[in-house]
Design a protein around this motif. Structure first.
Motif, mmCIF file in Angstrom:
data_model
loop_
_atom_site.group_PDB
_atom_site.id
_atom_site.type_symbol
_atom_site.label_atom_id
_atom_site.label_comp_id
_atom_site.label_asym_id
_atom_site.label_seq_id
_atom_site.Cartn_x
_atom_site.Cartn_y
_atom_site.Cartn_z
ATOM 1 N N HIS A 41 0.866 -1.181 0.000
ATOM 2 C CA HIS A 41 0.000 0.000 0.000
ATOM 3 C C HIS A 41 0.904 1.233 0.000
ATOM 4 O O HIS A 41 1.487 1.599 1.023
ATOM 5 N N VAL A 42 1.024 1.814 -1.164
ATOM 6 C CA VAL A 42 1.929 2.946 -1.360
ATOM 7 C C VAL A 42 1.112 4.129 -1.873
ATOM 8 O O VAL A 42 0.166 3.967 -2.648
ATOM 9 N N LEU A 43 1.480 5.323 -1.428
ATOM 10 C CA LEU A 43 0.842 6.551 -1.877
ATOM 11 C C LEU A 43 1.786 7.276 -2.820
ATOM 12 O O LEU A 43 2.992 7.380 -2.534
ATOM 13 N N VAL A 44 1.262 7.752 -3.936
ATOM 14 C CA VAL A 44 2.063 8.542 -4.872
ATOM 15 C C VAL A 44 1.447 9.932 -4.962
ATOM 16 O O VAL A 44 0.225 10.070 -5.168
ATOM 17 N N PHE A 102 -3.591 15.925 -3.220
ATOM 18 C CA PHE A 102 -3.892 14.824 -4.142
ATOM 19 C C PHE A 102 -2.884 13.674 -4.002
ATOM 20 O O PHE A 102 -1.676 13.903 -3.973
ATOM 21 N N HIS A 103 -3.414 12.453 -3.941
ATOM 22 C CA HIS A 103 -2.558 11.271 -3.875
ATOM 23 C C HIS A 103 -3.264 10.082 -4.496
ATOM 24 O O HIS A 103 -4.487 9.990 -4.462
ATOM 25 N N VAL A 104 -2.465 9.200 -5.043
ATOM 26 C CA VAL A 104 -2.964 7.942 -5.600
ATOM 27 C C VAL A 104 -2.542 6.823 -4.659
ATOM 28 O O VAL A 104 -1.375 6.726 -4.298
ATOM 29 N N HIS A 105 -3.503 6.015 -4.251
ATOM 30 C CA HIS A 105 -3.174 4.804 -3.486
ATOM 31 C C HIS A 105 -2.847 3.703 -4.496
ATOM 32 O O HIS A 105 -3.643 3.453 -5.406
ATOM 33 N N ILE A 106 -1.725 3.028 -4.318
ATOM 34 C CA ILE A 106 -1.440 1.798 -5.070
ATOM 35 C C ILE A 106 -1.576 0.645 -4.086
ATOM 36 O O ILE A 106 -0.900 0.620 -3.048
ATOM 37 N N LEU A 107 -2.475 -0.278 -4.408
ATOM 38 C CA LEU A 107 -2.739 -1.414 -3.518
ATOM 39 C C LEU A 107 -2.506 -2.716 -4.266
ATOM 40 O O LEU A 107 -2.899 -2.856 -5.429
#
Ligand code: AMP
Length: 123
Positions: A41-44, A102-107
């Motif tokens: 679970h990373v945030l970009v 603003f952020h994108v979660h990568i799961l």
């Protein structure tokens, strides 16, 4: 709503608060989510001051495109493309956005089930 330069992600970008950094370039920063909802679970985040997807997607198309290229690069670095991964971008109250940068979660890292908790595909 005006951008709050004291939100927690702005402080992380400025290096005032530590993070578990995964990736950084001149326009984007990625780090591990402090409360992971999946094995990966990373945030970009773009480094620019954008409140949410709705705000960011109205920026220069070139900047928007470059950011999503960085998101793809992070997913590849995490080894996720083969097994699959999900991107989540929350905008506003109904989506429970909690940090106004603003952020994108990568799961990823396991089968993630249906789109939303409790939907038919989760059973
Ligand atoms: P959202 O609800 O889409 O705004 O997501 C915000 C995310 O930021 C949540 O998943 C939190 O767990 C995560 N988060 C909040 N503070 C931190 C922090 N200091 N470091 C890493 N992740 C954080």
């Amino acid at each position: 709503m005006a951008y709050d330069p004291n939100n927690i992600f702005a402080k992380i970008i400025r290096g005032e608060i530590p993070c578990k950094k995964v990736y950084e370039d001149e326009i984007a920063l990625a780090f591990a989510d402090i409360a992971p909802a999946a094995p990966v679970h990373v945030l970009v985040l773009p480094k620019g001051e954008y409140l949410s997807f709705d705000d960011f997607a109205g920026a220069e198309p070139e900047a928007v495109g470059r950011f999503f290229v960085a998101v793809r690069k992070v997913a590849a670095q995490l080894g996720l493309p083969e097994g699959g991964y999900r991107l989540i971008m929350n905008h506003g109250a109904d989506a429970s956005q909690s940090v106004p940068h603003f952020h994108v979660h990568i799961l990823g890292g396991r089968p993630l089930g249906g789109l939303l908790p409790g939907d038919a595909l989760n059973r």
